[in-house]
Design an enzyme around this catalytic site. Structure first.
Site, PDB file in Angstrom:
ATOM      1  N   ASN A  95       3.979   3.643  -0.542  1.00 27.86           N
ATOM      2  CA  ASN A  95       3.364   2.832  -1.587  1.00 27.86           C
ATOM      3  C   ASN A  95       1.935   2.388  -1.265  1.00 27.86           C
ATOM      4  O   ASN A  95       1.147   2.158  -2.174  1.00 27.86           O
ATOM      5  CB  ASN A  95       4.233   1.590  -1.838  1.00 27.86           C
ATOM      6  CG  ASN A  95       3.496   0.520  -2.613  1.00 27.86           C
ATOM      7  OD1 ASN A  95       3.280   0.630  -3.815  1.00 27.86           O
ATOM      8  ND2 ASN A  95       3.092  -0.534  -1.906  1.00 27.86           N
ATOM      9  N   SER A 145      -0.561   7.360  -9.257  1.00 27.44           N
ATOM     10  CA  SER A 145      -1.168   6.637 -10.381  1.00 27.44           C
ATOM     11  C   SER A 145      -1.433   7.575 -11.540  1.00 27.44           C
ATOM     12  O   SER A 145      -1.641   8.784 -11.347  1.00 27.44           O
ATOM     13  CB  SER A 145      -2.490   6.004  -9.935  1.00 27.44           C
ATOM     14  OG  SER A 145      -3.202   5.482 -11.038  1.00 27.44           O
ATOM     15  N   ALA A 197     -13.246   8.515  -7.088  1.00 25.96           N
ATOM     16  CA  ALA A 197     -12.682   8.580  -5.742  1.00 25.96           C
ATOM     17  C   ALA A 197     -11.190   8.263  -5.781  1.00 25.96           C
ATOM     18  O   ALA A 197     -10.371   8.981  -5.191  1.00 25.96           O
ATOM     19  CB  ALA A 197     -13.406   7.588  -4.832  1.00 25.96           C
ATOM     20  N   TYR A 198     -10.823   7.189  -6.477  1.00 28.65           N
ATOM     21  CA  TYR A 198      -9.419   6.773  -6.543  1.00 28.65           C
ATOM     22  C   TYR A 198      -8.569   7.835  -7.252  1.00 28.65           C
ATOM     23  O   TYR A 198      -7.521   8.254  -6.751  1.00 28.65           O
ATOM     24  CB  TYR A 198      -9.304   5.442  -7.279  1.00 28.65           C
ATOM     25  CG  TYR A 198      -7.887   4.931  -7.399  1.00 28.65           C
ATOM     26  CD1 TYR A 198      -7.245   4.366  -6.296  1.00 28.65           C
ATOM     27  CD2 TYR A 198      -7.189   5.007  -8.604  1.00 28.65           C
ATOM     28  CE1 TYR A 198      -5.940   3.894  -6.397  1.00 28.65           C
ATOM     29  CE2 TYR A 198      -5.885   4.537  -8.713  1.00 28.65           C
ATOM     30  CZ  TYR A 198      -5.275   3.983  -7.610  1.00 28.65           C
ATOM     31  OH  TYR A 198      -3.980   3.526  -7.707  1.00 28.65           O
ATOM     32  N   VAL A 229      -0.448  -2.358 -13.454  1.00 26.89           N
ATOM     33  CA  VAL A 229       0.137  -3.586 -12.908  1.00 26.89           C
ATOM     34  C   VAL A 229      -0.963  -4.558 -12.498  1.00 26.89           C
ATOM     35  O   VAL A 229      -1.965  -4.158 -11.891  1.00 26.89           O
ATOM     36  CB  VAL A 229       1.048  -3.264 -11.703  1.00 26.89           C
ATOM     37  CG1 VAL A 229       1.633  -4.538 -11.117  1.00 26.89           C
ATOM     38  CG2 VAL A 229       2.147  -2.298 -12.125  1.00 26.89           C
ATOM     39  N   THR A 231      -2.637  -6.613 -10.174  1.00 28.39           N
ATOM     40  CA  THR A 231      -2.693  -6.753  -8.722  1.00 28.39           C
ATOM     41  C   THR A 231      -4.125  -7.092  -8.331  1.00 28.39           C
ATOM     42  O   THR A 231      -5.008  -7.212  -9.174  1.00 28.39           O
ATOM     43  CB  THR A 231      -2.294  -5.435  -8.023  1.00 28.39           C
ATOM     44  OG1 THR A 231      -3.273  -4.429  -8.348  1.00 28.39           O
ATOM     45  CG2 THR A 231      -0.912  -4.959  -8.462  1.00 28.39           C
TER      46      THR A 231
END
Length: 272
Positions: A95, A145, A197-198, A229, A231
């Site tokens: 995770n 994701s 990048a992500y 979500v 976060t």
């Protein structure tokens, strides 16, 4: 014998919610032993304390793990502990992840993001997978994701390098390196690469897990998106961490009917 579940990045947000939901939804038998893994032991201990009274006969222990440790020593130490105490991992829930908060995109940000989200995560999976193989019904659940959806790459030929059915690990690593090189040269857009990048780190992780599913057919290997979500990484998110934990917990506990090598969202298989 306990069912051993390892959850990385579990000291807060979705990771902590996954541990909490495992305790809530798992039947009393078999008894769970959950490793709540955290890079920071003090934060991990605080997360452990927050679960007091929710164990319902199961056990939660702290596991020290720095997914960003490039040497791999952190993962090796955890493996040695698990070998000694349990001898197997029934479910590895990968995770842990990072993301930048701004719109900037350059090689430095790319390397920082990939270091944890792809290279570090891959190293942890590679280190712990031999223990997963020893479980009677082994599972690997990787939280990626929707940002890593294959459609992120608009150029069809470039996308095919990550999505083809016979993709090898060597081909994947070559494609990732060429993406990084293109960013360094400032030519990534001209060459068909996206400015994320992500997203690319998660897309690459999806591709890696899918090729693992072909390589290890006896292990249930699936990836999932928890949704948007709220976060630290997504302060405007619309889901709670407990809602985001539902799909990874399903993949960890439920009868999946033999489904493997798939991408899940909202507790069902979605096109990748």
């Amino acid at each position: 014998m306990s069912k051993v579940i390892v959850v990385t990045g579990a000291n807060k947000s979705i990771g902590l919610a996954i541990v909490r939901q495992l305790l809530l939804k798992a039947p009393p038998n078999p008894r769970l032993k959950i490793y709540l893994c955290s890079r920071d032991s003090s934060r991990g201990q605080a997360a452990l304390e927050s679960l007091k009274g929710q164990e319902k006969g199961h056990e939660v222990v702290l596991g020290e793990l720095d997914v960003g440790d490039e040497s791999g020593e952190s993962a090796r130490r955890l493996k040695e502990r698990l070998e000694k105490e349990d001898g197997k991992i029934d479910v590895l829930v990968s995770n842990a992840g990072v993301a930048t908060s701004g719109p900037d995109f350059n090689r430095e940000i790319l390397d920082w993001t990939f270091a944890v989200n792809y290279h570090g995560t891959k190293k942890v999976i590679q280190t712990l997978l031999p223990l997963v193989e020893k479980a009677p019904e082994p599972r690997l659940v990787t939280v990626t994701s929707m940002a890593g959806f294959s459609g992120l790459i608009k150029d069809e030929k470039v996308r095919e390098r990550f999505t083809k059915e016979d993709l090898t690990e060597e081909e994947l690593e070559t494609a990732i390196q060429e993406f990084k090189d293109a960013v360094s040269k400032g030519t990534w857009e001209k060459e068909g690469w996206p400015s994320s990048a992500y997203g690319m780190s998660k897309l690459s992780l999806n591709a890696y897990c899918f090729l693992l599913a072909r390589k290890y057919p006896k292990i249930s290997i699936n990836t999932c998106c928890p949704g948007w979500v709220k976060t630290d990484m997504a302060p405007k998110g619309t889901k709670t961490p407990d809602q985001g934990a539902q799909t990874p917990v399903k993949l960890a506990l439920d009868d999946l009917g033999g489904v493997t090598g798939k991408w899940w969202q909202d507790e069902r298989v979605k096109p990748w």
